[in-house]
Design an enzyme around this catalytic site. Structure first.
Site, PDB file in Angstrom:
ATOM      1  N   GLU A 267       0.893  -1.178   0.000  1.00  0.00           N
ATOM      2  CA  GLU A 267       0.000   0.000   0.000  1.00  0.00           C
ATOM      3  C   GLU A 267       0.917   1.210   0.000  1.00  0.00           C
ATOM      4  O   GLU A 267       1.330   1.689   1.055  1.00  0.00           O
ATOM      5  CB  GLU A 267      -0.870   0.023   1.261  1.00  0.00           C
ATOM      6  CG  GLU A 267      -1.811  -1.142   1.421  1.00  0.00           C
ATOM      7  CD  GLU A 267      -2.964  -1.144   0.435  1.00  0.00           C
ATOM      8  OE1 GLU A 267      -3.110  -0.178  -0.345  1.00  0.00           O
ATOM      9  OE2 GLU A 267      -3.713  -2.126   0.453  1.00  0.00           O
ATOM     10  N   CYS A 301      -2.797   8.522   2.725  1.00  0.00           N
ATOM     11  CA  CYS A 301      -2.458   7.993   1.391  1.00  0.00           C
ATOM     12  C   CYS A 301      -3.502   8.461   0.400  1.00  0.00           C
ATOM     13  O   CYS A 301      -3.233   8.605  -0.791  1.00  0.00           O
ATOM     14  CB  CYS A 301      -2.472   6.473   1.385  1.00  0.00           C
ATOM     15  SG  CYS A 301      -1.324   5.774   2.506  1.00  0.00           S
TER      16      CYS A 301
HETATM   17  C1  UN1 Z   1      -3.936   5.468   4.599  1.00  0.00           C
HETATM   18  O1  UN1 Z   1      -3.817   6.664   4.424  1.00  0.00           O
HETATM   19  O2  UN1 Z   1      -2.930   4.708   4.623  1.00  0.00           O
HETATM   20  O3  UN1 Z   1      -9.513   6.114   3.183  1.00  0.00           O
HETATM   21  C2  UN1 Z   1      -5.230   4.793   4.867  1.00  0.00           C
HETATM   22  C3  UN1 Z   1      -9.030   6.722   4.134  1.00  0.00           C
HETATM   23  C4  UN1 Z   1      -8.828   5.955   5.412  1.00  0.00           C
HETATM   24  C5  UN1 Z   1      -7.644   5.062   5.297  1.00  0.00           C
HETATM   25  C6  UN1 Z   1      -6.406   5.702   4.759  1.00  0.00           C
HETATM   26  N1  UN1 Z   1     -10.004   5.179   5.671  1.00  0.00           N
HETATM   27  O4  UN1 Z   1      -8.687   7.890   4.055  1.00  0.00           O
END
Ligand code: UN1
Length: 514
Positions: A267, A301
């Site tokens: 990820e 992310c």
């Molecule tokens: C991440 O930033 O690694 O979709 C995960 C989202 C959160 C998860 C992010 N539920 O922004």
């Protein structure tokens, strides 16, 4: 609440000490003589506590315990495993406020986002509990008479979970709780910027495991990437490595894991874009883009990093967006009126500054922000102003992910062009279109549209629900975690052929006359 009050409340409430053990292998490693890492609050630079780190010997103990635990745990029927996930969810619920507060103190999320982070872990616990009764395999029509063909899913064994600072509890839960109901055990190496959260969450999960008389299935191995991280990635006993972090590190994790024929879930970076068409509900789009770009100070992310706006509505959209940016409160995330807390540390602030300088060198024009911010009563220097930069050409720094609240805005004239620009970055995590025209939205979610793992219509690139599979394409790494059938990554598929006849007919019509 100030940092001191919050620290007292969270640390006392969760039973955290000045020095906490960062290794759990059925019991907590003794801390004497171990190197420990301080957890620094990004709000004011205050030290919250320390976590003792594991070395190569501690790692060996963790792995030995994991292998032993797997033998027992994998024999527990999945619904029984699901009950453990459910109990962990209930314990997390009881501690939601304290854990959320700790997340706020340790990584700077607002109180609401800290609580949301723990809620995400609670949600995955109930998902995992239900999933434990739905680990279906297929029965497939056999081409041979009196034969049965089917597939079943067995647990993999030990899973390495390497998490990043920005979702210091939820991403562990995505991996560990789903892996647990599949029958695996997990070894968690958390980010060195969120060690206290990892210790607190691990303690809660392990108390549930211990009171049920089960072996240690949620192991913890705090340690540096160079020791514990490398050991996990290169260890043949670790069937799957789930890594969340940068594309650069993820590339090497993927290569090293593949070289030993291990599996990986990667990820990695995102460069998420929202497309705003002339048919958008502009006020809704402004809110969606602002949340995506500003929430968690742009350190998700899934944060919105680019916005492609149709030229006919560009000026109006930018005016409304900058209005929102002007009203956003920057300050201590412990203050409920703050929407923007600090970045996680000073390196993150340096990256913010360097990125803005590079964007300006590329003729980027700052429409809002562009500077660090001096928040009242906050001494860390980690606060920055959410920034909007207008660019004409998507190149250079715009192709990179910077974990900070920096939004690049661009104009487009037709949707095909917008999609081409949207897809012309190396990453492929999340995307969004804002439009009330079904032709536009369907085009964007069709195969000719967004090339990302996640696509949103009239909502933000950030804030995915746990029920869907989470992950992205291209340099985001291709992994999927959390909901849907992502559990299959944590399992080994076995195709089974059973002959219940008295003859041995061969497939493909092959004759073998013996
Ligand atoms: C991440 O930033 O690694 O979709 C995960 C989202 C959160 C998860 C992010 N539920 O922004």
């Amino acid at each position: 609440m100030n940092v001191n009050e919050a620290k007292k409340k969270a640390m006392n409430g969760l039973g955290l000490l000045d020095i906490n053990s960062g290794v759990y292998h059925g019991k907590w490693m003794a801390t004497e003589g171990k190197k420990s890492i301080e957890s620094v609050c990004p709000i004011n630079g205050q030290i919250l506590g320390s976590v003792a780190q594991g070395d190569a010997d501690d790692y060996e103990q963790v792995m030995a315990a994991a292998e032993k635990a797997f033998k027992l745990w994998s024999k527990v029927p999945p619904p029984g495993r699901g009950e453990i996930a459910g109990e962990i969810g209930a314990e997390l619920s009881k501690n939601k406020e304290l854990l959320g507060l700790l997340v706020t103190l340790e990584v700077g999320k607002t109180i609401s986002e800290g609580a949301g982070e723990i809620q995400e872990a609670i949600d995955i616990a109930s998902f995992a509990a239900g999933l434990s009764r739905q680990l279906y395999g297929l029965t497939i029509a056999s081409e041979r008479p009196e034969h049965r063909l089917m597939e079943q899913w067995h647990p993999l064994g030990t899973i390495g979970v390497i998490t990043s600072f920005n979702f210091p509890a939820a991403v562990w839960a995505w991996n560990a709780l789903i892996a647990a109901v599949v029958g695996d055990v997990t070894v968690w190496k958390p980010s060195s910027s969120a060690l206290l959260t990892a210790v607190a969450v691990s303690r809660i999960a392990n108390k549930v495991v211990e009171r049920n008389g089960l072996p240690p299935i949620f192991l913890l191995a705090c340690g540096s990437g160079r020791t514990v991280g490398n050991l996990l990635v290169n260890d043949k006993r670790v069937s799957l490595v789930s890594f969340t972090g940068s594309t650069a590190t993820g590339r090497s994790v993927g290569e090293q894991t593949a070289a030993r024929f291990g599996k990986s879930i990667l990820e990695l970076g995102g460069n998420n874009c929202a497309v705003i068409t002339p048919n958008a509900d502009i006020d809704l789009a402004v809110k969606g883009v602002a949340f995506g770009a500003i929430a968690t100070a742009g350190q998700r992310c899934t944060s919105t990093r680019r916005a492609l706006i149709h030229s006919s509505i560009y000026d109006n959209f930018i005016t409304k967006l900058t209005d929102v940016y002007n009203k956003v409160n920057i300050g201590s995330p412990l203050d409920p009126s703050s929407i923007v807390g600090p970045l996680v540390n000073n390196d993150a602030v340096d990256n913010y500054k360097t990125t803005i300088a590079r964007a300006q060198e590329q003729n980027g024009r700052i429409l809002h922000g562009g500077n660090v911010y001096k928040a009242r009563n906050c001494k860390s220097g980690c606060f920055v102003i959410p920034t909007i930069i207008e660019i004409d050409k998507q190149e250079g720094i715009v192709l990179e992910e910077t974990f900070a609240p920096i939004l690049y805005v661009m104009k487009y004239d037709n949707l095909q062009d917008a999609v081409r620009i949207h897809n012309s970055v190396p990453q492929g995590l999340s995307s969004a279109i804002f439009s009330t025209d079904i032709r536009e939205t369907e085009y964007f979610i069709s195969n000719a549209g967004s090339d990302c793992g996640i696509v949103n219509v009239n909502t933000s690139t950030a804030g995915a629900e746990i029920g869907g599979a989470f992950g992205g394409e291209k340099e985001t790494g291709g992994g999927r975690e959390s909901g849907s059938d992502a559990w299959k990554y944590y399992a080994r598929r076995q195709t089974v052929t059973v002959n219940y006849g008295k003859d041995i007919p061969l497939s493909q019509g092959v004759v073998f006359p013996v």
